[in-house]
Design a protein around this motif. Structure first.
Motif, PDB file in Angstrom:
ATOM      1  N   LEU A   1     -10.603   8.655  -1.608  1.00 35.45           N
ATOM      2  CA  LEU A   1      -9.389   8.112  -2.221  1.00 35.45           C
ATOM      3  C   LEU A   1      -9.683   6.805  -2.932  1.00 35.45           C
ATOM      4  O   LEU A   1      -9.926   5.777  -2.302  1.00 35.45           O
ATOM      5  CB  LEU A   1      -8.310   7.906  -1.155  1.00 35.45           C
ATOM      6  N   CYS A   2      -9.670   6.848  -4.258  1.00 33.68           N
ATOM      7  CA  CYS A   2      -9.854   5.647  -5.083  1.00 33.68           C
ATOM      8  C   CYS A   2      -8.553   5.388  -5.822  1.00 33.68           C
ATOM      9  O   CYS A   2      -8.515   5.223  -7.048  1.00 33.68           O
ATOM     10  CB  CYS A   2     -11.012   5.835  -6.057  1.00 33.68           C
ATOM     11  N   LEU A   3      -7.482   5.389  -5.069  1.00 32.25           N
ATOM     12  CA  LEU A   3      -6.121   5.336  -5.612  1.00 32.25           C
ATOM     13  C   LEU A   3      -5.416   4.040  -5.241  1.00 32.25           C
ATOM     14  O   LEU A   3      -5.730   3.433  -4.215  1.00 32.25           O
ATOM     15  CB  LEU A   3      -5.294   6.492  -5.033  1.00 32.25           C
ATOM     16  N   PRO A   4      -4.424   3.625  -6.033  1.00 36.08           N
ATOM     17  CA  PRO A   4      -3.578   2.510  -5.600  1.00 36.08           C
ATOM     18  C   PRO A   4      -2.744   2.939  -4.401  1.00 36.08           C
ATOM     19  O   PRO A   4      -2.504   4.135  -4.185  1.00 36.08           O
ATOM     20  CB  PRO A   4      -2.699   2.238  -6.834  1.00 36.08           C
ATOM     21  N   LYS A   5      -2.312   1.960  -3.627  1.00 39.64           N
ATOM     22  CA  LYS A   5      -1.599   2.248  -2.380  1.00 39.64           C
ATOM     23  C   LYS A   5      -0.374   3.119  -2.611  1.00 39.64           C
ATOM     24  O   LYS A   5      -0.081   4.026  -1.814  1.00 39.64           O
ATOM     25  CB  LYS A   5      -1.185   0.924  -1.722  1.00 39.64           C
ATOM     26  N   GLU A   6       0.338   2.869  -3.699  1.00 40.92           N
ATOM     27  CA  GLU A   6       1.582   3.604  -3.941  1.00 40.92           C
ATOM     28  C   GLU A   6       1.333   5.093  -4.208  1.00 40.92           C
ATOM     29  O   GLU A   6       2.246   5.911  -4.060  1.00 40.92           O
ATOM     30  CB  GLU A   6       2.364   2.989  -5.107  1.00 40.92           C
ATOM     31  N   SER A   7       0.124   5.458  -4.610  1.00 43.91           N
ATOM     32  CA  SER A   7      -0.198   6.870  -4.851  1.00 43.91           C
ATOM     33  C   SER A   7      -0.903   7.519  -3.670  1.00 43.91           C
ATOM     34  O   SER A   7      -0.889   8.748  -3.534  1.00 43.91           O
ATOM     35  CB  SER A   7      -1.094   6.994  -6.094  1.00 43.91           C
ATOM     36  N   ALA A   8      -1.504   6.694  -2.838  1.00 41.59           N
ATOM     37  CA  ALA A   8      -2.366   7.223  -1.781  1.00 41.59           C
ATOM     38  C   ALA A   8      -1.594   8.018  -0.736  1.00 41.59           C
ATOM     39  O   ALA A   8      -2.081   9.056  -0.257  1.00 41.59           O
ATOM     40  CB  ALA A   8      -3.128   6.086  -1.115  1.00 41.59           C
ATOM     41  N   GLU A   9      -0.409   7.562  -0.358  1.00 42.36           N
ATOM     42  CA  GLU A   9       0.327   8.268   0.686  1.00 42.36           C
ATOM     43  C   GLU A   9       0.734   9.659   0.231  1.00 42.36           C
ATOM     44  O   GLU A   9       0.527  10.639   0.956  1.00 42.36           O
ATOM     45  CB  GLU A   9       1.561   7.481   1.119  1.00 42.36           C
ATOM     46  N   GLN A  10       1.286   9.763  -0.976  1.00 39.08           N
ATOM     47  CA  GLN A  10       1.721  11.064  -1.476  1.00 39.08           C
ATOM     48  C   GLN A  10       0.540  12.017  -1.636  1.00 39.08           C
ATOM     49  O   GLN A  10       0.596  13.180  -1.224  1.00 39.08           O
ATOM     50  CB  GLN A  10       2.441  10.909  -2.809  1.00 39.08           C
ATOM     51  N   THR A  11      -0.545  11.514  -2.211  1.00 39.54           N
ATOM     52  CA  THR A  11      -1.739  12.350  -2.389  1.00 39.54           C
ATOM     53  C   THR A  11      -2.333  12.725  -1.035  1.00 39.54           C
ATOM     54  O   THR A  11      -2.779  13.861  -0.835  1.00 39.54           O
ATOM     55  CB  THR A  11      -2.785  11.609  -3.237  1.00 39.54           C
ATOM     56  N   GLY A  12      -2.325  11.766  -0.110  1.00 39.28           N
ATOM     57  CA  GLY A  12      -2.816  12.041   1.235  1.00 39.28           C
ATOM     58  C   GLY A  12      -2.015  13.131   1.918  1.00 39.28           C
ATOM     59  O   GLY A  12      -2.574  13.967   2.637  1.00 39.28           O
ATOM     60  N   ASP A  13      -0.698  13.130   1.684  1.00 37.93           N
ATOM     61  CA  ASP A  13       0.155  14.165   2.268  1.00 37.93           C
ATOM     62  C   ASP A  13      -0.213  15.554   1.734  1.00 37.93           C
ATOM     63  O   ASP A  13      -0.242  16.533   2.488  1.00 37.93           O
ATOM     64  CB  ASP A  13       1.626  13.876   1.956  1.00 37.93           C
ATOM     65  N   ILE A  14      -0.499  15.626   0.433  1.00 34.10           N
ATOM     66  CA  ILE A  14      -0.888  16.907  -0.172  1.00 34.10           C
ATOM     67  C   ILE A  14      -2.208  17.380   0.431  1.00 34.10           C
ATOM     68  O   ILE A  14      -2.364  18.552   0.791  1.00 34.10           O
ATOM     69  CB  ILE A  14      -1.010  16.770  -1.698  1.00 34.10           C
ATOM     70  N   LEU A  15      -3.142  16.452   0.546  1.00 30.16           N
ATOM     71  CA  LEU A  15      -4.448  16.804   1.109  1.00 30.16           C
ATOM     72  C   LEU A  15      -4.321  17.234   2.564  1.00 30.16           C
ATOM     73  O   LEU A  15      -4.918  18.231   2.984  1.00 30.16           O
ATOM     74  CB  LEU A  15      -5.397  15.610   0.979  1.00 30.16           C
TER      75      LEU A  15
END
Length: 220
Positions: free
Chosen positions: A152-166
């Motif tokens: 994950l090389c994402l900003p914090k605001e994107s990391a949670e949503q992307t993490g949920d998908i993963l």
């Protein structure tokens, strides 16, 4: 080898350092070294090295020391560097590009199989031979392809949503450069959080302490 569950993470985190120093010794044609000589090279104590390696079976011989190539291979095996875990990377901004271009995944136990971003200007471009995929197809990709870990090389605001998908796609292991800690949300994930700012602040602290110590000595 001992049960890894009983081994302190402080010991585990020192293993890559042993790996680096042993690789250097091996490349320099040094095939045998004592715990004392290895400790001097690493800036550690001989007893610390013996204690750490004894967690995994020892490997040294009294009066002989360590067989460098053999110990290097043992550390590599303990770390699982021949695993070839399938990894994907999310976020190809400056940090993501640096990771893609400069991290030697294959020699570190991983194979980088896909990279994703949500920026239309980046989707379809190529970085170090890899085509940037649209993150909107992330779930479909994970369904069709094995994914052992996500970077994950994402900003914090994107990391949670992307993490949920993963997570919903079955991914449970993360090399996490974002400031969102998935382990706080999901208790069954394996996460290695990398905070560059924390490391820089630690350096700042050490420099400040050194400066204050020097000033104190000067005043005395």
């Amino acid at each position: 080898m001992s049960d890894n569950k009983k081994i302190s993470m402080s010991v585990v985190r020192r293993l890559p350092r042993y790996y680096r120093f042993l690789l250097e010794l091996k490349n320099n044609g040094i095939y045998r070294i004592s715990s004392k000589a290895l400790a001097e090279k690493m800036g550690a104590s001989a007893s610390q090295i013996r204690q750490d390696l004894n967690c995994f079976g020892g490997f040294g011989q009294q009066g002989y020391g360590y067989d460098v190539p053999k110990l290097f291979d043992e550390i590599s095996a303990i770390l699982g560097l021949d695993s070839r875990y399938k990894a994907i990377l999310l976020g190809v901004g400056n940090l993501g590009r640096a990771v893609i271009n400069h991290v030697d995944f294959r020699s570190r136990g991983f194979e980088l199989t896909a990279v994703f971003d949500n920026n239309p200007a980046l989707i379809g471009s190529r970085i170090n031979g890899m085509t940037v995929l649209d993150v909107s197809g992330l779930a479909q990709y994970c369904k069709a392809n094995p994914v052992d870990a996500a970077i994950l090389c994402l900003p914090k605001e994107s990391a949670e949503q992307t993490g949920d998908i993963l997570y919903g796609s079955g991914v449970r292991c993360f090399w996490n450069f974002s400031h969102f800690d998935l382990a706080l949300k999901y208790d069954d994930v394996i996460t290695e959080n990398v905070h560059l700012n924390d490391s820089l602040m630690t350096l700042c602290y050490c420099m400040t302490q050194s400066k204050q110590s020097s000033q104190t000595q000067t005043e005395q």
